[in-house]
Design an enzyme around this catalytic site. Structure first.
Site, PDB file in Angstrom:
ATOM      1  CD  GLN A 101     -23.110 -35.118   5.560  1.00 40.07           C
ATOM      2  OE1 GLN A 101     -23.233 -34.379   4.599  1.00 40.07           O
ATOM      3  NE2 GLN A 101     -21.794 -35.743   5.682  1.00 40.07           N
ATOM      4  CE1 TYR A 188     -18.242 -26.765   3.913  1.00 42.82           C
ATOM      5  CE2 TYR A 188     -18.480 -29.002   3.889  1.00 42.82           C
ATOM      6  CZ  TYR A 188     -18.237 -28.082   3.222  1.00 42.82           C
ATOM      7  OH  TYR A 188     -18.232 -28.006   1.842  1.00 42.82           O
ATOM      8  NE  ARG A 235     -18.293 -39.128   4.563  1.00 39.28           N
ATOM      9  CZ  ARG A 235     -18.053 -38.939   3.173  1.00 39.28           C
ATOM     10  NH1 ARG A 235     -18.446 -37.715   2.690  1.00 39.28           N
ATOM     11  NH2 ARG A 235     -18.113 -39.908   2.437  1.00 39.28           N
ATOM     12  N   GLY A 331     -18.637 -42.456  -4.357  1.00 44.85           N
ATOM     13  CA  GLY A 331     -19.260 -40.926  -4.455  1.00 44.85           C
ATOM     14  C   GLY A 331     -19.620 -40.902  -5.981  1.00 44.85           C
ATOM     15  NE  ARG A 332     -15.199 -36.358  -7.607  1.00 49.69           N
ATOM     16  CZ  ARG A 332     -14.099 -35.913  -7.526  1.00 49.69           C
ATOM     17  NH1 ARG A 332     -13.047 -36.383  -8.415  1.00 49.69           N
ATOM     18  NH2 ARG A 332     -13.644 -34.823  -6.733  1.00 49.69           N
TER      19      ARG A 332
END
Length: 374
Positions: A101, A188, A235, A331-332
């Site tokens: 990424q 971002y 993404r 994810g987690r």
């Protein structure tokens, strides 16, 4: 659940994936210092999770100004490229497919993380509100801090940044990655250009939606030209409910998020990239994306679509079965369960992640989570 759609093969770009379970980008801040260099510990971490059909690394900054948190890895020096080669070699030996990424945080940074203590760069000189960055205060220690006031990029610097993305993509391929994902989410840099809340430029990169999508278009095209469009993903983190927390962390909510992100997806469709990754809000009682948006995204994009955000195996099965998703990212759960695909397939219980060891530290809470004992 062994024969569920989550465990069916699927094509993504030039690759045949063994299942539809995805390891999404997860910042863990374990790179070696000085130099933000990927290391053997990181190689072990990713190889442990290579049971995923598809893997994307944590965000890796494309240049020194792209860093917003202590100890995150880069992909812009020879040492970093060699460090990432340790990761890809080990993942490929275990049969995994892994993309890097590409990350630039823009204004979500602090002067202590910037070269020569300079101001972070952004589309406009507007500070990020309600968000903290993690800065180093000593070897292995740090603290949360508010982002520093950014300065606006010049046109010449924007063009240079496009070339930095392309070079970082090439660096990723040189490091042995199978492709790259462009981080355009979570407030971002690219997301800052897309949002009129953070982009108040009056040149060709600001104002109209088409102008605000220009940087995304130029970066994605440059990366696709360098490494091949079938090895590129992007993404986004579209949100349809505005709160201060949501605006910062998940995509700078727009007045018309449907129109904004469907237009952005059409930009990607025009370039012809391999996949679109959509990160939904994942806090408690977070809003789900409207069905109308999911269907519009599917209609606008012919590549693969990955969804992430508090998905369970059952919810993931439903998403794939209803046709609006092709792959599901966990994810987690993947942090605490290196063998997550096997646990899902067999209905085994899941380990819980230790919040204290998510960012920075040692092997503890990183590579020492146990696999299920048969």
């Amino acid at each position: 659940m062994k024969h569920s759609t989550l465990f069916s093969r699927i094509e993504l770009g030039p690759y045949t994936l063994k299942n539809r379970v995805v390891l999404p980008p997860l910042t863990r801040s374990r790179s070696s210092q000085p130099g933000n260099v990927p290391n053997d510990l990181m190689a072990t971490y990713y190889s442990q999770r290579s049971g995923a059909g598809f893997m994307v690394t944590e965000g890796t900054q494309i240049e020194p100004r792209g860093q917003g948190y202590a100890w995150t890895p880069g992909i812009h020096t020879a040492e970093q490229i060699e460090g990432w080669r340790k990761v890809t070699t080990k993942v490929h030996a275990d049969g995994g497919v892994i993309f890097a990424q590409l990350w630039h945080v823009g204004r979500v940074s602090h002067v202590s993380l910037q070269p020569h203590g300079g101001a972070p760069v952004a589309p406009s000189a507007i500070a990020a509100q309600g968000v903290s960055v993690f800065v180093e205060t000593g070897p292995g220690t740090g603290e949360l801090s508010a982002p520093s006031q950014p300065r606006a990029l010049t046109r010449e610097e924007i063009a240079e940044l496009v070339s930095f993305y392309a070079q970082a993509a090439q660096n990723a391929m040189d490091a042995g990655f199978d492709g790259v994902e462009i981080h355009s989410a979570n407030g971002y840099l690219i997301n800052q250009f897309i949002s009129k809340h953070s982009n108040q430029r009056e040149d060709e990169y600001g104002g109209s939606l088409d102008n605000r999508l220009r940087f995304l278009r130029e970066v994605t095209q440059a990366v696709a030209d360098r490494v091949g469009k079938n090895r590129v993903g992007v993404r986004f983190s579209p949100l349809f409910q505005s709160t201060d927390e949501a605006r910062v962390y998940l995509g700078l909510v727009e007045d018309d998020p449907h129109a904004t992100y469907i237009a952005a997806i059409k930009v990607l469709e025009g370039i012809g990239i391999a996949y679109l990754s959509l990160a939904e809000a994942d806090w408690d009682d977070a809003p789900q994306l409207p069905a109308s948006f999911r269907h519009a995204a599917r209609a606008a994009f012919s590549g693969r679509i990955i969804y992430a955000g508090k998905y369970t195996a059952v919810r993931g099965e439903k998403a794939i079965g209803e046709g609006w998703s092709d792959l599901i990212a966990f994810g987690r759960p993947f942090i605490a369960n290196p063998d997550l695909p096997q646990r899902i397939a067999n209905g085994w219980p899941l380990n819980l992640a230790d919040p204290a060891s998510l960012y920075g530290g040692t092997a503890m809470g990183y590579t020492d989570y146990p696999c299920h004992s048969v």
